[in-house]
Design a protein around this motif. Structure first.
Motif, mmCIF file in Angstrom:
data_model
loop_
_atom_site.group_PDB
_atom_site.id
_atom_site.type_symbol
_atom_site.label_atom_id
_atom_site.label_comp_id
_atom_site.label_asym_id
_atom_site.label_seq_id
_atom_site.Cartn_x
_atom_site.Cartn_y
_atom_site.Cartn_z
ATOM 1 N N VAL A 91 0.836 -1.195 0.000
ATOM 2 C CA VAL A 91 0.000 0.000 0.000
ATOM 3 C C VAL A 91 0.876 1.252 0.000
ATOM 4 N N SER A 92 0.555 2.197 -0.890
ATOM 5 C CA SER A 92 1.303 3.447 -0.982
ATOM 6 C C SER A 92 0.490 4.654 -0.529
ATOM 7 N N SER A 93 -0.833 4.598 -0.648
ATOM 8 C CA SER A 93 -1.676 5.722 -0.244
ATOM 9 C C SER A 93 -3.072 5.212 0.093
ATOM 10 N N VAL A 94 -3.737 5.915 1.004
ATOM 11 C CA VAL A 94 -5.042 5.485 1.511
ATOM 12 C C VAL A 94 -5.954 6.701 1.594
ATOM 13 N N TYR A 95 -7.251 6.484 1.405
ATOM 14 C CA TYR A 95 -8.232 7.524 1.705
ATOM 15 C C TYR A 95 -9.375 6.890 2.497
ATOM 16 N N VAL A 96 -9.585 7.379 3.723
ATOM 17 C CA VAL A 96 -10.699 6.932 4.570
ATOM 18 C C VAL A 96 -11.898 7.819 4.259
ATOM 19 N N TYR A 97 -12.926 7.255 3.640
ATOM 20 C CA TYR A 97 -14.082 8.064 3.248
ATOM 21 C C TYR A 97 -15.281 7.893 4.175
ATOM 22 N N LYS A 98 -15.171 6.997 5.173
ATOM 23 C CA LYS A 98 -16.274 6.849 6.119
ATOM 24 C C LYS A 98 -15.745 6.237 7.410
ATOM 25 N N SER A 99 -16.132 6.837 8.538
ATOM 26 C CA SER A 99 -15.791 6.278 9.854
ATOM 27 C C SER A 99 -16.972 6.481 10.782
ATOM 28 N N GLU A 100 -17.270 5.487 11.585
ATOM 29 C CA GLU A 100 -18.385 5.561 12.518
ATOM 30 C C GLU A 100 -18.138 4.606 13.687
ATOM 31 N N ARG A 101 -18.859 4.844 14.772
ATOM 32 C CA ARG A 101 -18.765 3.969 15.935
ATOM 33 C C ARG A 101 -20.109 3.318 16.184
ATOM 34 N N LEU A 102 -20.118 2.001 16.231
ATOM 35 C CA LEU A 102 -21.314 1.224 16.531
ATOM 36 C C LEU A 102 -20.997 0.306 17.697
ATOM 37 N N LYS A 103 -21.740 0.508 18.797
ATOM 38 C CA LYS A 103 -21.515 -0.277 20.013
ATOM 39 C C LYS A 103 -20.059 -0.214 20.457
ATOM 40 N N LYS A 104 -19.519 1.018 20.444
ATOM 41 C CA LYS A 104 -18.159 1.323 20.886
ATOM 42 C C LYS A 104 -17.082 0.709 20.000
ATOM 43 N N GLN A 105 -17.481 0.177 18.864
ATOM 44 C CA GLN A 105 -16.512 -0.376 17.916
ATOM 45 C C GLN A 105 -16.338 0.569 16.739
ATOM 46 N N LEU A 106 -15.083 0.801 16.363
ATOM 47 C CA LEU A 106 -14.769 1.689 15.253
ATOM 48 C C LEU A 106 -14.917 0.938 13.936
ATOM 49 N N ARG A 107 -15.720 1.494 13.040
ATOM 50 C CA ARG A 107 -15.944 0.880 11.730
ATOM 51 C C ARG A 107 -15.425 1.831 10.662
ATOM 52 N N ILE A 108 -14.573 1.312 9.792
ATOM 53 C CA ILE A 108 -13.860 2.122 8.817
ATOM 54 C C ILE A 108 -14.121 1.598 7.408
ATOM 55 N N SER A 109 -14.384 2.510 6.472
ATOM 56 C CA SER A 109 -14.447 2.197 5.046
ATOM 57 C C SER A 109 -13.397 3.040 4.340
ATOM 58 N N LEU A 110 -12.548 2.399 3.546
ATOM 59 C CA LEU A 110 -11.456 3.121 2.900
ATOM 60 C C LEU A 110 -11.089 2.459 1.580
ATOM 61 N N VAL A 111 -10.330 3.193 0.781
ATOM 62 C CA VAL A 111 -9.730 2.636 -0.431
ATOM 63 C C VAL A 111 -8.229 2.856 -0.338
ATOM 64 N N ALA A 112 -7.485 1.937 -0.919
ATOM 65 C CA ALA A 112 -6.031 2.009 -0.894
ATOM 66 C C ALA A 112 -5.490 1.713 -2.279
ATOM 67 N N ILE A 113 -4.417 2.420 -2.653
ATOM 68 C CA ILE A 113 -3.726 2.123 -3.903
ATOM 69 C C ILE A 113 -2.391 1.477 -3.558
ATOM 70 N N THR A 114 -1.945 0.586 -4.430
ATOM 71 C CA THR A 114 -0.783 -0.234 -4.114
ATOM 72 C C THR A 114 0.310 -0.070 -5.174
#
Length: 509
Positions: free
Chosen positions: A230-253
């Protein structure tokens, strides 16, 4: 957005800001001690289909025996007001002394110095601007940062080989996602084989929250095995559900791929059309398509669309940079591609505005001789397409309702056949177990409609029990004694199904 040492561009509230360093015109031939940072605010004119200058501003700096450069620019949040403002990082070098300072640009085109700091080395690796305004960078495998609140250079207690993303995470503030050499637990012997992926791959991801100065669980971003590519990342969504961190991202390699991750697991991959991808930026268009704009070191760019899967939607060559904003004032984002033009020094001399759908403007189209375009063909096309999309959705809803209606009719017909068979064989009809209120109403209306007809009997019973199989129904039909019936008929009248049977004289109920 980095173009060269003299020109940089930035999108802000639908406008294009063009920054340029220059000497005062009246002193081009003199040994002047001043350098000007000029900004031009450019806005897209939908009538002329070109960018017009709305306003401009100048910031003068002393440059005696010094070299002044623009390092980078970005839009960051001013912690004093919460307003997002353009921010420019400047460098002033005099012999072995290097001074850096940040400037904020206000709507009045006035530049405000935010803070400055001095270093005995030059910033070269992983330079990022973020809220504050604040600045972080990597030097000698260490992470350093400074903000307008402290104006003091601080170091984070982490060793790292690269920074792949910096941004806001819900509940954590500003977070740095980086890659470092894998740290084996004390219980593992480095000389022995380890089954952990960190030991296998030799490197790992880590997340560091700058405000709270704590480490985050990096596996909610990506598996450690991807840290080598992986060379670069963009996190486009983050949220907490039941104290757990949920992340959606894309990465280029480094393998020329774009990978979509959700909660630490890969969900899709797309092969990129060019080599050496260096950055990725998201865009949300009018059709609610989530696009990912990938820029390459060669000056090429492509767009990956995420629908059912990741697919390359378009690609371009000889691109200076790609900006994402609402340039035409439609309420949705578009892509602004600035192309290289050796014959013109203006960065907006060759451009293209598109959302890969109904929006498409380009500098190489002569709209004056294009009569349909001059009459507003594109604007009419937008309205037409949206109206057709609405009609298509309404039509699809009607088709689904019709399918449900036909399924309901089919069930009623089957149940009527069961009732008729039970009637002919002198058995009590047992109503199948069903939770569908519509089916009951259909059957009851059939009963009520059939009562006035002479010779017809009720086909409904409110006793519930599991139904017989369809194959059994077929066998029962074949076993009906033919001498009991003379004639069988059925009719659909309105919303009701009427079934009639004429019995032989020898048959009695």
């Amino acid at each position: 957005m980095l173009l060269n040492e003299q020109d940089q561009v930035l999108s802000y509230n639908g406008e294009v800001l063009v920054f340029q360093l220059s000497k005062p015109k009246h002193a081009e031939e003199a040994d002047d001690k001043t350098m000007n940072l000029c900004v031009r605010r450019m806005a897209f004119n939908r009538d002329t289909k070109l960018f017009d200058q709305k306003s401009s501003g100048v910031f003068s700096m002393g440059a005696s025996h010094s070299k002044i450069e623009m390092i980078c620019c970005s839009c960051t949040t001013d912690s004093r007001t919460g307003i997002i403002l353009p921010c420019i990082l400047m460098k002033k070098k005099k012999r072995n002394n290097v001074k850096y300072f940040l400037l904020l640009l206000h709507s009045s085109n006035q530049f405000e110095p935010s803070f400055y700091f001095k270093l005995d080395y030059e910033l070269k690796e992983d330079i990022r601007l973020f809220a504050g305004p604040s600045l972080l960078w990597r030097h000698a495998n260490k992470l350093f940062f400074i903000s307008s609140n402290t104006c003091v250079v601080q170091s984070a207690p982490v060793q790292l080989s690269s920074v792949v993303w910096t941004g806001e995470i819900v509940g954590e503030g500003t977070v740095v996602l980086g890659i470092r050499t894998a740290c084996l637990p004390e219980t593992e012997d480095p000389d022995e084989f380890s089954v952990s992926d960190r030991a296998i791959w030799g490197s790992e991801f880590f997340g560091y929250a700058i405000q709270t100065q704590k480490m985050l669980t990096s596996t909610c971003f990506m598996p450690h095995a991807y840290s080598r590519v992986v060379s670069s990342v963009y996190v486009y969504k983050s949220e907490r559900l039941k104290k757990q961190l949920r992340i959606s991202l894309v990465a280029i390699t480094h393998k020329n791929q774009l990978i979509w991750f959700q909660n630490g697991a890969p969900k899709g991959v797309c092969e990129l059309p060019y080599e050496k991808p260096c950055s990725v930026t998201p865009a949300l268009t009018s059709s609610n398509d989530l696009l990912f704009v990938v820029s390459f070191a060669s000056g090429n760019s492509c767009v990956v669309r995420r629908r059912d899967s990741l697919q390359v939607a378009s690609k371009w060559q000889k691109v200076k940079c790609v900006l994402v904003d609402d340039f035409i004032g439609s309420g949705n984002e578009q892509l602004l591609l600035l192309f290289k033009d050796d014959s013109n020094t203006d960065v907006l001399s060759r451009f293209k505005i598109t959302d890969l759908g109904e929006v498409n403007y380009a500098s190489d189209i002569n709209y004056k001789h294009d009569v349909p375009a001059a009459e507003g063909l594109q604007e009419n096309g937008l309205l037409t397409i949206r109206a057709l999309e609405t009609r298509l959705q309404a039509g699809w809803t009607s088709v689904r309702e019709l399918q449900q209606h036909l399924e309901l009719q089919k069930r009623v017909i089957l149940e009527s056949c069961r009732a008729l068979i039970d009637l002919v064989e002198e058995r009590t009809h047992i109503l199948p177990n069903s939770k569908e209120v519509k089916c009951r109403r259909w059957a009851r209306s059939l009963l009520n409609f059939a009562k006035p007809f002479e010779g017809l009997v009720s086909l409904w019973d409110d006793v519930e029990n599991p139904p017989d199989s369809l194959s059994k129904e077929a066998s029962l039909v074949s076993e009906v004694p033919e001498h009991f019936t003379q004639e069988l008929w059925q009719r659909v009248v309105g919303d009701s199904l009427v079934v009639g049977v004429k019995l032989t004289d020898s048959f009695y109920l």
